[in-house]
Design a protein around this motif. Structure first.
Motif, mmCIF file in Angstrom:
data_model
loop_
_atom_site.group_PDB
_atom_site.id
_atom_site.type_symbol
_atom_site.label_atom_id
_atom_site.label_comp_id
_atom_site.label_asym_id
_atom_site.label_seq_id
_atom_site.Cartn_x
_atom_site.Cartn_y
_atom_site.Cartn_z
ATOM 1 N N THR A 173 0.829 -1.203 0.000
ATOM 2 C CA THR A 173 0.000 0.000 0.000
ATOM 3 C C THR A 173 0.864 1.255 0.000
ATOM 4 O O THR A 173 0.564 2.225 -0.699
ATOM 5 C CB THR A 173 -0.948 -0.005 1.222
ATOM 6 N N ARG A 174 1.957 1.220 0.762
ATOM 7 C CA ARG A 174 2.866 2.385 0.766
ATOM 8 C C ARG A 174 3.489 2.595 -0.611
ATOM 9 O O ARG A 174 3.583 3.726 -1.093
ATOM 10 C CB ARG A 174 3.944 2.208 1.829
ATOM 11 N N MET A 175 3.919 1.504 -1.242
ATOM 12 C CA MET A 175 4.499 1.615 -2.587
ATOM 13 C C MET A 175 3.456 2.138 -3.579
ATOM 14 O O MET A 175 3.756 2.980 -4.429
ATOM 15 C CB MET A 175 5.033 0.252 -3.052
ATOM 16 N N PHE A 176 2.233 1.643 -3.451
ATOM 17 C CA PHE A 176 1.142 2.064 -4.326
ATOM 18 C C PHE A 176 0.861 3.556 -4.161
ATOM 19 O O PHE A 176 0.705 4.291 -5.132
ATOM 20 C CB PHE A 176 -0.105 1.227 -4.004
ATOM 21 N N ARG A 177 0.803 4.021 -2.911
ATOM 22 C CA ARG A 177 0.538 5.438 -2.646
ATOM 23 C C ARG A 177 1.670 6.318 -3.171
ATOM 24 O O ARG A 177 1.429 7.399 -3.710
ATOM 25 C CB ARG A 177 0.322 5.659 -1.155
ATOM 26 N N LYS A 178 2.911 5.860 -3.041
ATOM 27 C CA LYS A 178 4.049 6.622 -3.571
ATOM 28 C C LYS A 178 3.960 6.709 -5.086
ATOM 29 O O LYS A 178 4.209 7.758 -5.684
ATOM 30 C CB LYS A 178 5.358 5.968 -3.141
ATOM 31 N N MET A 179 3.605 5.599 -5.719
ATOM 32 C CA MET A 179 3.456 5.584 -7.174
ATOM 33 C C MET A 179 2.367 6.556 -7.609
ATOM 34 O O MET A 179 2.547 7.342 -8.538
ATOM 35 C CB MET A 179 3.135 4.160 -7.638
ATOM 36 N N LEU A 180 1.211 6.540 -6.915
ATOM 37 C CA LEU A 180 0.130 7.469 -7.256
ATOM 38 C C LEU A 180 0.545 8.920 -7.011
ATOM 39 O O LEU A 180 0.167 9.812 -7.771
ATOM 40 C CB LEU A 180 -1.125 7.158 -6.437
ATOM 41 N N SER A 181 1.328 9.150 -5.980
ATOM 42 C CA SER A 181 1.822 10.501 -5.695
ATOM 43 C C SER A 181 2.696 10.993 -6.847
ATOM 44 O O SER A 181 2.583 12.153 -7.277
ATOM 45 C CB SER A 181 2.613 10.500 -4.388
#
Length: 197
Positions: A173-181
Motif C-alpha cells: 500500500t505504501r508503494m502504491f501510494r508513492k506511485m500514485l503521488s
C-alpha cells in the motif's frame, strides 16, 4: 530627431534581445520540467516492473509450495495461479499507458490524458483486488485448517501467513501510494506547463 530614432532603434534592439533571452529561458525551463517529470514516470515504470517480477516469483512459489511442500487442493492452486496471471496481464496492459520517453519528447496534453487513465485504472484495480485478497486469504485459511497437517504445523503456517500478509499489504500500500503521488505530481506539472497564460 535622429537622436530619437537612434534611441528608439536601440530600445527596439534591447527589447528583441530580452525576448530572445526569455524564449531561451522558457525552453530551458520546459526541458528541466520534462526531465523532472520523466524521472517520476521512470519511478512509476520501475514500480510496475517490480510488481511484474513479484507476480512471476509468486506464481512459481505458489505452484511449488502448495503442490509439493504443503499440498493443498488443486482447485485452490489453480484459482491462485489464475488470479496472479490476471494481475500480471492487468499490469502489462496498464503499463502501456506510461512511458518516460514520451514525457521527454511527446505531446504533454496526450501524456496527461494517458496518466489520468492509468491512475483511474490503478485505483479501480486496488479496490477490486482488496476484496479478492480477503476472499483468497479466507480460502487459504480454510484449506490449511482442512489439510492433514499436524496442528502445530497448521497454526505456525497460519500465523506466518497472517504476519506476512499484513506486512506485505502495508508495504504494498505504501508503494502504491508513492506511485500514485508520482503520477499526481506529473499530472500537476503537465497542467502547469501547458496551461495558457
Amino acid at each position: 530627431m535622429d537622436k530619437n530614432i537612434e534611441g528608439f532603434e536601440e530600445l527596439k534592439s534591447q527589447v528583441e534581445m530580452l525576448k530572445n533571452k526569455l524564449s531561451k529561458e522558457e525552453i530551458i525551463n520546459e526541458r528541466l520540467m520534462r526531465k523532472t517529470m520523466s524521472t517520476r514516470v521512470n519511478d512509476v515504470e520501475r514500480y510496475l516492473y517490480k510488481v511484474c517480477a513479484m507476480g512471476i516469483v509468486a506464481m512459481t512459489l505458489v505452484a511449488f509450495d502448495f503442490l509439493v511442500l504443503f499440498p493443498l487442493s488443486i482447485w485452490f492452486v489453480i484459482a491462485t495461479e489464475v488470479l496472479l496471471l490476471g494481475c500480471l496481464v492487468f499490469v502489462y496492459f496498464n503499463k502501456k499507458l506510461v512511458s518516460s520517453d514520451n514525457i521527454m519528447s511527446g505531446n504533454l496534453i496526450e501524456e496527461r490524458r494517458r496518466l489520468v487513465r492509468f491512475k483511474k485504472r490503478e485505483i479501480r484495480y486496488f479496490f477490486i483486488s482488496v476484496p479478492l485478497l480477503i476472499g483468497w486469504g479466507t480460502w487459504l485459511t480454510l484449506e490449511i485448517l482442512g489439510s492433514a497437517a499436524e496442528k502445530d504445523e497448521m497454526y505456525a503456517f497460519l500465523i506466518g501467513a497472517g504476519i506476512g500478509g499484513a506486512v506485505g499489504f502495508i508495504v504494498g500500500t505504501r508503494m502504491f501510494r508513492k506511485m500514485l503521488s508520482n503520477v499526481n505530481d506529473v499530472i500537476s506539472q503537465i497542467e502547469e506547463l501547458t496551461e495558457q497564460p
